[in-house]
Design a protein around this motif. Structure first.
Motif, short mmCIF file in Angstrom:
data_model
loop_
_atom_site.label_atom_id
_atom_site.label_comp_id
_atom_site.label_asym_id
_atom_site.label_seq_id
_atom_site.Cartn_x
_atom_site.Cartn_y
_atom_site.Cartn_z
N GLU A 243 -8.26 -13.53 11.47
CA GLU A 243 -8.90 -13.59 10.15
C GLU A 243 -9.50 -12.24 9.78
O GLU A 243 -9.42 -11.81 8.62
N TYR A 244 -10.09 -11.58 10.77
CA TYR A 244 -10.66 -10.26 10.52
C TYR A 244 -9.57 -9.29 10.08
O TYR A 244 -9.74 -8.53 9.12
N ASN A 245 -8.46 -9.30 10.78
CA ASN A 245 -7.38 -8.36 10.47
C ASN A 245 -6.78 -8.65 9.10
O ASN A 245 -6.45 -7.72 8.35
N GLU A 246 -6.63 -9.93 8.77
CA GLU A 246 -6.09 -10.28 7.45
C GLU A 246 -7.03 -9.82 6.34
O GLU A 246 -6.58 -9.33 5.30
N LYS A 247 -8.33 -9.95 6.58
CA LYS A 247 -9.31 -9.48 5.59
C LYS A 247 -9.22 -7.96 5.44
O LYS A 247 -9.30 -7.42 4.33
N LYS A 248 -9.05 -7.29 6.57
CA LYS A 248 -8.95 -5.83 6.56
C LYS A 248 -7.72 -5.39 5.76
O LYS A 248 -7.79 -4.47 4.94
N ILE A 249 -6.60 -6.03 6.00
CA ILE A 249 -5.36 -5.71 5.29
C ILE A 249 -5.53 -5.98 3.80
O ILE A 249 -5.10 -5.19 2.95
N PHE A 250 -6.18 -7.11 3.49
CA PHE A 250 -6.42 -7.48 2.10
C PHE A 250 -7.23 -6.41 1.38
O PHE A 250 -6.92 -6.00 0.26
N GLU A 251 -8.29 -5.93 2.05
CA GLU A 251 -9.15 -4.90 1.44
C GLU A 251 -8.38 -3.60 1.22
O GLU A 251 -8.58 -2.92 0.21
N VAL A 252 -7.50 -3.27 2.15
CA VAL A 252 -6.69 -2.06 2.01
C VAL A 252 -5.75 -2.18 0.81
O VAL A 252 -5.61 -1.24 0.01
N LYS A 253 -5.15 -3.35 0.64
CA LYS A 253 -4.22 -3.55 -0.47
C LYS A 253 -4.96 -3.54 -1.81
O LYS A 253 -4.44 -3.00 -2.80
N LEU A 254 -6.16 -4.11 -1.83
CA LEU A 254 -6.96 -4.04 -3.06
C LEU A 254 -7.28 -2.59 -3.41
O LEU A 254 -7.20 -2.18 -4.57
N LYS A 255 -7.64 -1.82 -2.38
CA LYS A 255 -7.98 -0.42 -2.59
C LYS A 255 -6.77 0.36 -3.11
O LYS A 255 -6.89 1.22 -4.00
N GLU A 256 -5.60 0.06 -2.55
CA GLU A 256 -4.38 0.74 -2.99
C GLU A 256 -4.07 0.44 -4.45
O GLU A 256 -3.72 1.32 -5.23
N MET A 257 -4.21 -0.85 -4.82
CA MET A 257 -3.95 -1.22 -6.21
C MET A 257 -4.94 -0.54 -7.15
O MET A 257 -4.57 -0.02 -8.21
N LYS A 258 -6.20 -0.53 -6.76
CA LYS A 258 -7.23 0.09 -7.60
C LYS A 258 -6.94 1.57 -7.78
O LYS A 258 -7.11 2.12 -8.88
N SER A 259 -6.53 2.24 -6.72
CA SER A 259 -6.22 3.67 -6.80
C SER A 259 -5.06 3.93 -7.76
O SER A 259 -5.12 4.86 -8.58
N THR A 260 -4.02 3.12 -7.66
CA THR A 260 -2.85 3.28 -8.54
C THR A 260 -3.23 3.06 -9.99
O THR A 260 -2.84 3.84 -10.88
#
Length: 412
Positions: A243-260
């Motif tokens: 669950e921790y890793n999935e949350k971490k991946i989710f946060e990274v993907k959100l950050k990537e989308m926000k950056s784009t």
């Protein structure tokens, strides 16, 4: 008196200075001496520790690595291997224990006592642990498990000064990772460590070991995927880590989308192109709709050119931005719940940013005028909104607009 004779003081006795000349032990003799202490005390680690810390004959500063070889394997090991070297051995070592926590814990506490009296030995402990971890393929399965249990207990008991990078970095040898030995070791380590500690404690150790963001590096390259991570650790009962890793991946993907999106909005890209970008990110990362709405609002407002304390200019800039990108918001605020989520996001930002505090009713009115917010959504927020941040102030400021909506509805 002869000119060749030297005068002396009568009655004095000239003494020659004595020096303590000690012959240093060689590694083999040192190892044999330590082994003998184990044997003499029948493996009672309390007595062994007492004899060792009180010994003044053993050169620990020179043979610290040899000492820990005796602790772990029962005797000296051949250079660069884990094979036994010539010399005496004892049967009370860590690798002679059963692969169980209760069998290995006494050795951890024993080492803790030694390090408290001889703290300089921590570097020697690091050396031996690193060498053993880089030689995992030379151990049997039980031996690897014992090392994992020892390491987990060492961190649980906060073994004096043992740094996490001593454990995790040496493991990342390509051949060990490729054979899956590293994954087996860290799995045993995680499981044993989490018996006595929380996931937050484990993450703290991984951070200090510079592995928090690189957990997939423990996997063979062919299995270095989020799906393989979840499958493996779920099977091992480490659901909290998954669950921790999935949350971490989710946060990274959100950050990537926000950056784009930040780049596209700053460059004033076509709204249709921005909408397609968002849809692609949502599809690839399986992002929930309410998170998308909040990110869109953040990115749109972050692009506003604020003008210090000039309230009117700030209001004009914010409302102009809302009008410019309203169709982008409209493309993703497709239900009443998502519209309500957007109002809550606006409410929170206006509450937390003083320059926006008085703009709340104007922004809501603008979003309504641009068909982003429906009348029912605005009325629902006004009557039953659950976000408490500045609610009393914002409800009062929105009263004129709500009254206008209600009167318009009555006229219809």
């Amino acid at each position: 008196m002869s000119s060749k004779e030297r005068p002396t003081l009568g009655g004095t006795r000239i003494k020659t200075r004595k020096r303590n000349i000690t012959v240093p032990l060689d590694p083999a003799a040192f190892a044999d001496a330590v082994v003998q202490i184990y044997v003499d005390n029948a493996g009672d680690l309390e007595l062994v520790a007492k004899s060792i810390v009180e010994s003044s004959d053993l050169n620990f500063s020179r043979y610290g690595d040899t000492f820990f070889e005796v602790v772990f394997t029962g005797g000296r090991t051949q250079p660069g291997t884990i094979k036994a070297d010539e010399g005496e051995r004892h049967p009370y070592s860590i690798l002679d224990c059963e692969p169980k926590r209760e069998a290995i814990l006494p050795s951890v506490m024993y080492i803790q006592k030694i390090l408290r009296r001889r703290p300089f030995l921590i570097k020697n402990l690091e050396n031996v642990i690193q060498r053993f971890l880089q030689s995992l393929e030379l151990f049997e399965e039980d031996g690897r498990k014992k090392l994992a249990i020892f390491t987990a207990l060492a961190f649980s008991q906060k073994l004096s000064g043992l740094p996490p990078e001593t454990v995790f970095q040496p493991l990342l040898k390509d051949n060990l990772v490729a054979k899956g030995l590293v994954l087996l070791f860290v799995t045993d380590f995680f499981k044993d460590y989490l018996i006595d500690n929380s996931l937050d404690d484990l993450i703290s150790i991984l951070k200090r070991g510079k592995m928090e963001d690189n957990l997939l590096d423990f996997f063979p390259s062919s299995k270095r995927t989020a799906e393989a991570f979840s499958e493996h650790f779920s099977k091992e009962g480490l659901v909290s880590l998954v669950e921790y890793n999935e949350k971490k991946i989710f946060e990274v993907k959100l950050k990537e989308m926000k950056s784009t999106l930040t780049t596209q909005i700053a460059e004033e890209s076509e709204i249709s192109d921005v909408i397609e970008t968002v849809k692609q990110h949502v599809k690839d990362a399986k992002l929930p709709d309410f998170e998308v709405v909040k990110i869109l609002w953040d990115v749109i407002m972050d692009a506003v050119q604020w003008s210090g304390k000039n309230q009117q200019q700030n209001a004009n800039s914010a409302l102009r931005q809302v009008k410019t990108w309203a169709s982008l918001l409209n493309a993703f605020c497709t239900t009443g719940k998502l519209e309500l989520e957007l109002i809550y996001k606006v409410q929170t930002q206006c509450y937390e940013d003083t320059k926006l505090m008085k703009l709340f009713p104007d922004i809501v009115r603008s979003l309504y005028d641009q068909d982003v917010l429906a009348e029912d959504t605005v009325l629902h927020w006004f009557q039953k909104g659950s976000n408490p941040k500045g609610r009393q102030t914002f409800v009062k400021s929105l009263e004129p607009f709500v009254k206008w909506l209600e009167e318009a509805e009555e006229e219809e």
